[in-house]
Design a protein around this motif. Structure first.
Motif, PDB file in Angstrom:
ATOM      1  N   LEU A 254       1.105 -11.730  -8.492  1.00 26.82           N
ATOM      2  CA  LEU A 254       0.739 -10.364  -8.135  1.00 26.82           C
ATOM      3  C   LEU A 254      -0.232  -9.843  -9.175  1.00 26.82           C
ATOM      4  O   LEU A 254       0.009  -9.972 -10.384  1.00 26.82           O
ATOM      5  N   CYS A 255      -1.341  -9.245  -8.728  1.00 31.71           N
ATOM      6  CA  CYS A 255      -2.373  -8.809  -9.667  1.00 31.71           C
ATOM      7  C   CYS A 255      -3.112  -7.594  -9.120  1.00 31.71           C
ATOM      8  O   CYS A 255      -3.558  -7.605  -7.969  1.00 31.71           O
ATOM      9  N   MET A 256      -3.260  -6.565  -9.943  1.00 30.44           N
ATOM     10  CA  MET A 256      -3.972  -5.338  -9.591  1.00 30.44           C
ATOM     11  C   MET A 256      -5.420  -5.422 -10.071  1.00 30.44           C
ATOM     12  O   MET A 256      -5.695  -5.876 -11.189  1.00 30.44           O
ATOM     13  N   SER A 257      -6.347  -4.977  -9.238  1.00 31.98           N
ATOM     14  CA  SER A 257      -7.744  -4.923  -9.670  1.00 31.98           C
ATOM     15  C   SER A 257      -7.889  -3.947 -10.834  1.00 31.98           C
ATOM     16  O   SER A 257      -7.296  -2.870 -10.819  1.00 31.98           O
ATOM     17  N   PRO A 258      -8.686  -4.291 -11.843  1.00 31.60           N
ATOM     18  CA  PRO A 258      -8.873  -3.380 -12.971  1.00 31.60           C
ATOM     19  C   PRO A 258      -9.793  -2.205 -12.680  1.00 31.60           C
ATOM     20  O   PRO A 258      -9.897  -1.284 -13.483  1.00 31.60           O
ATOM     21  N   THR A 259     -10.474  -2.214 -11.521  1.00 38.07           N
ATOM     22  CA  THR A 259     -11.503  -1.207 -11.277  1.00 38.07           C
ATOM     23  C   THR A 259     -11.269  -0.314 -10.065  1.00 38.07           C
ATOM     24  O   THR A 259     -11.864   0.756  -9.969  1.00 38.07           O
ATOM     25  N   ASN A 260     -10.418  -0.743  -9.113  1.00 37.67           N
ATOM     26  CA  ASN A 260     -10.227   0.064  -7.908  1.00 37.67           C
ATOM     27  C   ASN A 260      -8.803  -0.101  -7.378  1.00 37.67           C
ATOM     28  O   ASN A 260      -7.934  -0.632  -8.079  1.00 37.67           O
ATOM     29  N   ASP A 261      -8.555   0.320  -6.149  1.00 39.03           N
ATOM     30  CA  ASP A 261      -7.211   0.302  -5.585  1.00 39.03           C
ATOM     31  C   ASP A 261      -6.862  -1.003  -4.878  1.00 39.03           C
ATOM     32  O   ASP A 261      -5.882  -1.065  -4.125  1.00 39.03           O
ATOM     33  N   SER A 262      -7.628  -2.040  -5.100  1.00 38.97           N
ATOM     34  CA  SER A 262      -7.333  -3.340  -4.500  1.00 38.97           C
ATOM     35  C   SER A 262      -6.308  -4.091  -5.346  1.00 38.97           C
ATOM     36  O   SER A 262      -6.254  -3.938  -6.561  1.00 38.97           O
ATOM     37  N   PHE A 263      -5.503  -4.913  -4.682  1.00 40.28           N
ATOM     38  CA  PHE A 263      -4.639  -5.842  -5.404  1.00 40.28           C
ATOM     39  C   PHE A 263      -4.455  -7.103  -4.572  1.00 40.28           C
ATOM     40  O   PHE A 263      -4.774  -7.138  -3.381  1.00 40.28           O
ATOM     41  N   MET A 264      -3.955  -8.162  -5.215  1.00 41.57           N
ATOM     42  CA  MET A 264      -3.774  -9.458  -4.570  1.00 41.57           C
ATOM     43  C   MET A 264      -2.351  -9.942  -4.759  1.00 41.57           C
ATOM     44  O   MET A 264      -1.692  -9.624  -5.759  1.00 41.57           O
ATOM     45  N   SER A 265      -1.905 -10.743  -3.803  1.00 43.14           N
ATOM     46  CA  SER A 265      -0.599 -11.386  -3.915  1.00 43.14           C
ATOM     47  C   SER A 265      -0.707 -12.818  -3.425  1.00 43.14           C
ATOM     48  O   SER A 265      -1.400 -13.106  -2.452  1.00 43.14           O
ATOM     49  N   GLY A 266      -0.030 -13.721  -4.133  1.00 47.27           N
ATOM     50  CA  GLY A 266       0.059 -15.112  -3.714  1.00 47.27           C
ATOM     51  C   GLY A 266       1.499 -15.437  -3.387  1.00 47.27           C
ATOM     52  O   GLY A 266       2.428 -14.960  -4.055  1.00 47.27           O
ATOM     53  N   SER A 267       1.728 -16.253  -2.353  1.00 50.53           N
ATOM     54  CA  SER A 267       3.079 -16.470  -1.851  1.00 50.53           C
ATOM     55  C   SER A 267       3.374 -17.946  -1.634  1.00 50.53           C
ATOM     56  O   SER A 267       2.459 -18.769  -1.467  1.00 50.53           O
ATOM     57  N   MET A 268       4.669 -18.253  -1.572  1.00 52.66           N
ATOM     58  CA  MET A 268       5.113 -19.595  -1.234  1.00 52.66           C
ATOM     59  C   MET A 268       4.782 -19.956   0.208  1.00 52.66           C
ATOM     60  O   MET A 268       4.980 -21.097   0.619  1.00 52.66           O
ATOM     61  N   ASP A 269       4.298 -18.994   1.000  1.00 51.51           N
ATOM     62  CA  ASP A 269       3.846 -19.309   2.362  1.00 51.51           C
ATOM     63  C   ASP A 269       2.427 -19.886   2.370  1.00 51.51           C
ATOM     64  O   ASP A 269       1.812 -20.021   3.424  1.00 51.51           O
ATOM     65  N   HIS A 270       1.896 -20.216   1.163  1.00 51.19           N
ATOM     66  CA  HIS A 270       0.589 -20.863   0.987  1.00 51.19           C
ATOM     67  C   HIS A 270      -0.572 -19.939   1.340  1.00 51.19           C
ATOM     68  O   HIS A 270      -1.631 -20.408   1.768  1.00 51.19           O
ATOM     69  N   THR A 271      -0.377 -18.645   1.154  1.00 51.01           N
ATOM     70  CA  THR A 271      -1.468 -17.703   1.400  1.00 51.01           C
ATOM     71  C   THR A 271      -1.678 -16.795   0.197  1.00 51.01           C
ATOM     72  O   THR A 271      -0.752 -16.534  -0.586  1.00 51.01           O
ATOM     73  N   VAL A 272      -2.917 -16.332   0.062  1.00 48.57           N
ATOM     74  CA  VAL A 272      -3.259 -15.216  -0.822  1.00 48.57           C
ATOM     75  C   VAL A 272      -3.693 -14.075   0.072  1.00 48.57           C
ATOM     76  O   VAL A 272      -4.536 -14.252   0.960  1.00 48.57           O
TER      77      VAL A 272
END
Length: 283
Positions: A114-132
Motif C-alpha cells: 500500500l502506497c500513497m502518492s507524495p503529491t496528490n490524492d492517488s494511491f496504489m495497492s498490490g494484492s495476492m490476487d496478482h493485481t495492482v
C-alpha cells in the motif's frame, strides 16, 4: 547537522510503548507533521506525537481488522487494508472522529502493499490476487488496473512522477504515473536473487531504490540504471522485514530476525552496526 556513523551509532531509545496486545504489522510517519501511525494485530490503529513521544489516539476496527496503513496528506486521515480479507479490503479513515470516509472495493485477496502518492490524492495497492490497483481518495471506483505475476509490491518515487512494481523472479518494473497504461518504461532484475521483493522504497532525492526481500536480503539500487550499489544480509525472520533510508539517503536501517535494529553506511560499504536490541516499538 548531517548524519554520520558516530551520530547514528550513538542513537538511543527515546520512548517505549508497551500497550499492544498483538504484533505491529505496519507503521508510517507523516511527511510534514511530527506524527506516527501504527496498525496492529490487536485490531488497533494508534496515532503518536513523535516530537513529545506521546500516544494521541487509539481506535479499533474489530470487524475488518487492520494490516497495512499509511497517512494521506491530511494528518488526521489514513488509508488501511483489512486483515480479514473482506470485500471492503481498503478503507479511508478519519482519525479525528473515527469515521470511515470511503471504502475501496475490488481486490479478491489480501492486500500486501500500500502506497500513497507524495503529491496528490492517488494511491496504489498490490494484492495476492496478482493485481495492482490505482485509486483516488475522492472516488470509490478503481482508476487503473495492472495484472502481474506473483505477489506485487508497489512504491512511488518522492516526486510522484514514477512508480515501481516488483514481481516474481526479482523483476522491478518502472512506470510513468501519467501514462502507466502504456506499460513500463524500464525493467530491472535484482542481480541473481529471485526471491520475492517484500518492500520497495525510493530515497528522498529519487536516485536510489531500496529493496527488502523474503529471504532476508536488502539491496540498494541505482534508480536510473538498476545497478546494484550494495547489499546486506539480515538474520532469518518468520515475518517479512522492511528496511528504510535515512532522510539524507546515506544510511539504511532495518530490524533483524535476532530482534536488533541495524544500520549501514551506503557509501563506506561497511559491515553495519547494531543500534539496539529490543522487540518493542521504538520512536
Amino acid at each position: 547537522m548531517g548524519l554520520n556513523e558516530e551520530l547514528v551509532s550513538g542513537m538511543l531509545i527515546g520512548a517505549v510503548f508497551k500497550d499492544y496486545k498483538g504484533k505491529i504489522s505496519s507503521m508510517d510517519f507523516h511527511r510534514k507533521e511530527d506524527l506516527l501511525v501504527t496498525a496492529s494485530h490487536d485490531d488497533s490503529i494508534r496515532l503518536y506525537d513523535t516530537a513529545n513521544a506521546a500516544l494521541q489516539k487509539t481506535v479499533y476496527d474489530k470487524k475488518h481488522g487492520v494490516d497495512l496503513i499509511c497517512f494521506t496528506h491530511h494528518p488526521s486521515s489514513v488509508i488501511f487494508s483489512s486483515r480479514n480479507n473482506s470485500d471492503e479490503s481498503l478503507q479511508y479513515l478519519s482519525l479525528y472522529d473515527n469515521r470511515i470516509l470511503r471504502y475501496f472495493k475490488g481486490h479478491q485477496n489480501r492486500v500486501v502493499s500500500l502506497c500513497m502518492s507524495p503529491t496528490n490524492d492517488s494511491f496504489m495497492s498490490g494484492s495476492m490476487d496478482h493485481t495492482v490497483r490505482l485509486w483516488d481518495l475522492r472516488v470509490n471506483a478503481c482508476q487503473g488496473l495492472l495484472r502481474l505475476r506473483g505477489k506485487p509490491t508497489v512504491a512511488y518515487d518522492q516526486q510522484g512522477l514514477v512508480f515501481a512494481v516488483a514481481m516474481e523472479g526479482g523483476a522491478i518494473k518502472l512506470f510513468d504515473s501519467r501514462s502507466y497504461d502504456k506499460g513500463p518504461f524500464d525493467t530491472f532484475l535484482v542481480g541473481g536473487d529471485t526471491a520475492e521483493v517484500s518492500d520497495i522504497k525510493f530515497s528522498n532525492d529519487g536516485k536510489q531504490m531500496l529493496l527488502s526481500t523474503t529471504n532476508n536480503h536488502i539491496y540498494v539500487l541505482d534508480a536510473y540504471g538498476g545497478e546494484k550499489r550494495c547489499g546486506f544480509v539480515l538474520e532469518a525472520c518468520s515475518d517479512n522485514l522492511e528496511a528504510c533510508f535515512s532522510p539524507d539517503g546515506q544510511f539504511v536501517l532495518s530490524g533483524s530476525g535476532d530482534g536488533s535494529l541495524r544500520a549501514w553506511n551506503i557509501n563506506s560499504g561497511n559491515e553495519g552496526f547494531q543500534l539496539l536490541s529490543s522487540g518493542l516499538l521504538v520512536v
